[in-house]
Scaffold this motif. Structure first.
Motif, PDB file in Angstrom:
ATOM      1  N   ASN A   1     -14.217  51.797  63.310  1.00  0.00           N
ATOM      2  CA  ASN A   1     -15.176  52.865  63.626  1.00  0.00           C
ATOM      3  C   ASN A   1     -14.982  53.444  65.031  1.00  0.00           C
ATOM      4  OD1 ASN A   1     -16.502  52.517  61.074  1.00  0.00           O
ATOM      5  ND2 ASN A   1     -17.485  50.685  61.936  1.00  0.00           N
ATOM      6  N   LEU A   2     -13.722  53.529  65.443  1.00  0.00           N
ATOM      7  CA  LEU A   2     -13.419  54.142  66.731  1.00  0.00           C
ATOM      8  C   LEU A   2     -13.300  55.649  66.571  1.00  0.00           C
ATOM      9  CD1 LEU A   2     -10.681  51.606  67.916  1.00  0.00           C
ATOM     10  CD2 LEU A   2     -13.105  51.634  68.555  1.00  0.00           C
ATOM     11  N   LEU A   3     -13.366  56.355  67.679  1.00  0.00           N
ATOM     12  CA  LEU A   3     -13.209  57.805  67.674  1.00  0.00           C
ATOM     13  C   LEU A   3     -11.727  58.159  67.788  1.00  0.00           C
ATOM     14  CD1 LEU A   3     -16.080  58.823  70.109  1.00  0.00           C
ATOM     15  CD2 LEU A   3     -16.111  58.879  67.603  1.00  0.00           C
ATOM     16  N   PRO A   4     -11.242  59.130  67.047  1.00  0.00           N
ATOM     17  CA  PRO A   4      -9.840  59.537  67.171  1.00  0.00           C
ATOM     18  C   PRO A   4      -9.547  60.112  68.558  1.00  0.00           C
ATOM     19  CG  PRO A   4     -10.808  60.382  65.141  1.00  0.00           C
ATOM     20  CD  PRO A   4     -11.934  59.845  65.968  1.00  0.00           C
ATOM     21  N   ASN A   5      -8.288  59.969  68.959  1.00  0.00           N
ATOM     22  CA  ASN A   5      -7.803  60.575  70.204  1.00  0.00           C
ATOM     23  C   ASN A   5      -8.705  60.236  71.391  1.00  0.00           C
ATOM     24  OD1 ASN A   5      -6.014  62.183  71.715  1.00  0.00           O
ATOM     25  ND2 ASN A   5      -7.325  63.978  71.512  1.00  0.00           N
ATOM     26  N   THR A   6      -9.057  58.958  71.486  1.00  0.00           N
ATOM     27  CA  THR A   6      -9.999  58.513  72.517  1.00  0.00           C
ATOM     28  C   THR A   6      -9.454  57.269  73.207  1.00  0.00           C
ATOM     29  OG1 THR A   6     -11.872  59.368  71.242  1.00  0.00           O
ATOM     30  CG2 THR A   6     -12.370  57.760  72.959  1.00  0.00           C
ATOM     31  N   THR A   7      -9.587  57.212  74.509  1.00  0.00           N
ATOM     32  CA  THR A   7      -9.158  56.045  75.284  1.00  0.00           C
ATOM     33  C   THR A   7     -10.297  55.043  75.393  1.00  0.00           C
ATOM     34  OG1 THR A   7      -7.590  57.376  76.558  1.00  0.00           O
ATOM     35  CG2 THR A   7      -8.223  55.254  77.492  1.00  0.00           C
TER      36      THR A   7
END
Length: 404
Positions: A100-106
């Motif tokens: 459940n992470l956000l795409p294109n995110t550090t």
């Protein structure tokens, strides 16, 4: 004066002993990120400790330019595995998939327990759509990991510090039953796998031979799945050794060349038949067109070549032969023109063990090389694939482009 010198010496010895004890028994070791089957929204992390800590966790949070992120962390519990080493001692491996992470995110993350944690490291998720990306491809490290492979890993990182992931095609170490060699592998890699996700497949050395009476049997080392957390979307029984993932418009199919080739062929047919991506890359340890010793590659050609041709796979990445061979574009075992339907096959080596080139398939190879440590940087951008192979001293050894 002698008394003061003795006291200082004893303080140094005690301090060193405490530091070693602290480092060996408590601090998380061998931390590695792995690519999942959903790289835009998840990532896998694996580590180990000498003693078991049932309250171990992975903490993660969206990265910030300051350190206030530490007030908003999320924690998850890992799976814990007790592993017996070659010296009969036990260690404990931990694995978790962060979903459940956000795409294109550090993100920042840390692993540990109680008050003992790893440093905060960073990773970046993939974009959720087709977009340019770069990855590093490495052939067999296998031997002299600390002595000779450290420098090639560091040079690859220096050449492409923002690579989205690294891809190994097997034979990571020469004898996986020895924990000392796993130590050397992680020593040589340093901090790199804590911040760049890795994907890998097993080679024949990950399948050590066990002799029972007159029968010799080869089975996957149990240390493979304890050290890595890889996708399980492949054929039954080959979880984390044969799998696929899609990365920003490219489908990667990771094959296990050691067993169940027919089962993988059937599975691969279905994966390629339903492939919405512009590019397709296959990776396998044992080459379809061998260039080392007196090998041929016939078994792999029988299992996979018709599918590679049928579905127009763009690139096949391989190892095993401990030299370098990059084919012309091939279709049905024949050289075709660059603008025609076909596939480029590459085998490469990153370590210090070499075989002489054989003559079996050299007529199909456009570029050949012997006794040289290499790493490859591959960039895919829309309708173009750019491939560059470098020596350990940074010289461009081979390059080509593919276009759609």
């Amino acid at each position: 004066m002698k008394k003061i010198t003795f006291i200082l010496f004893m303080f140094f010895v005690v301090s060193l002993s405490v530091a070693q004890h602290y480092g060996i028994d408590k601090v998380p070791q061998r931390i590695i990120l792995n690519v999942t089957d959903s790289p835009a929204t998840s990532i896998a992390v694996t580590w180990r400790t000498i003693n078991e800590y049932s309250n171990s966790e992975v903490k993660y949070v969206i990265a910030e330019d300051g350190v206030s992120f530490k007030e908003a962390i999320t924690s998850i519990k890992p799976r814990i595995e007790k592993v017996q080493l070659d010296n009969s001692n036990y260690v404990f491996h931990y694995s978790a998939v962060i979903n459940n992470l956000l795409p294109n995110t550090t993100y920042n993350y840390s692993v540990g327990h109680d008050s003992i944690w790893s440093e905060w490291a960073q990773f970046k998720t993939a974009k959720g759509e087709e977009a340019p990306f770069t990855f590093v491809y490495l052939g067999d490290p296998q031997n002299d990991l600390k002595t000779f492979c450290s420098r090639i890993f560091r040079e690859a990182f220096k050449k492409s510090p923002n690579a989205d992931f690294w891809l190994f095609v097997g034979d990571l170490i020469t004898s996986p039953k020895y924990d000392s060699l796993w130590y050397e592998y992680y020593y040589a890699l340093g901090f790199i796998p804590t911040t760049i996700p890795f994907t890998m497949l097993p080679g024949n050395h990950e399948y050590p031979a066990t002799k029972i009476g007159d029968i010799t049997k080869r089975e996957l080392t149990p240390f493979w799945r304890s050290h890595f957390t890889l996708p399980e979307n492949g054929p039954a029984g080959l979880e984390e050794t044969s799998f696929y993932f899609d990365y920003q418009g490219t489908r990667f199919i990771m094959l296990n060349g050691n067993e169940k080739l027919n089962e993988q062929s059937t599975w691969m047919d279905s994966i390629l038949a339903n492939n919405p991506n512009r590019w397709t890359i296959v990776a396998i340890h044992q080459p379809l067109y061998s260039t080392g010793l007196e090998r041929d590659g016939e078994k792999n050609r029988n299992a996979f070549l018709s599918l590679i041709d049928k579905y127009s796979v763009d690139l096949v990445l391989q190892g095993h032969d401990h030299n370098y061979g990059r084919s012309y574009k091939l279709y049905n075992n024949q050289i075709v023109k660059d603008e025609e339907k076909g596939t480029v096959y590459v085998n490469s080596v990153s370590g210090s063990k070499y075989y002489d080139l054989n003559s079996k398939h050299l007529d199909l190879m456009k570029i050949k090389g012997e006794k040289i440590q290499l790493y490859q940087i591959i960039t895919i951008k829309n309708d173009k694939l750019e491939y560059k192979s470098y020596t350990v001293t940074g010289k461009l050894f081979d390059s080509f482009e593919l276009s759609k």
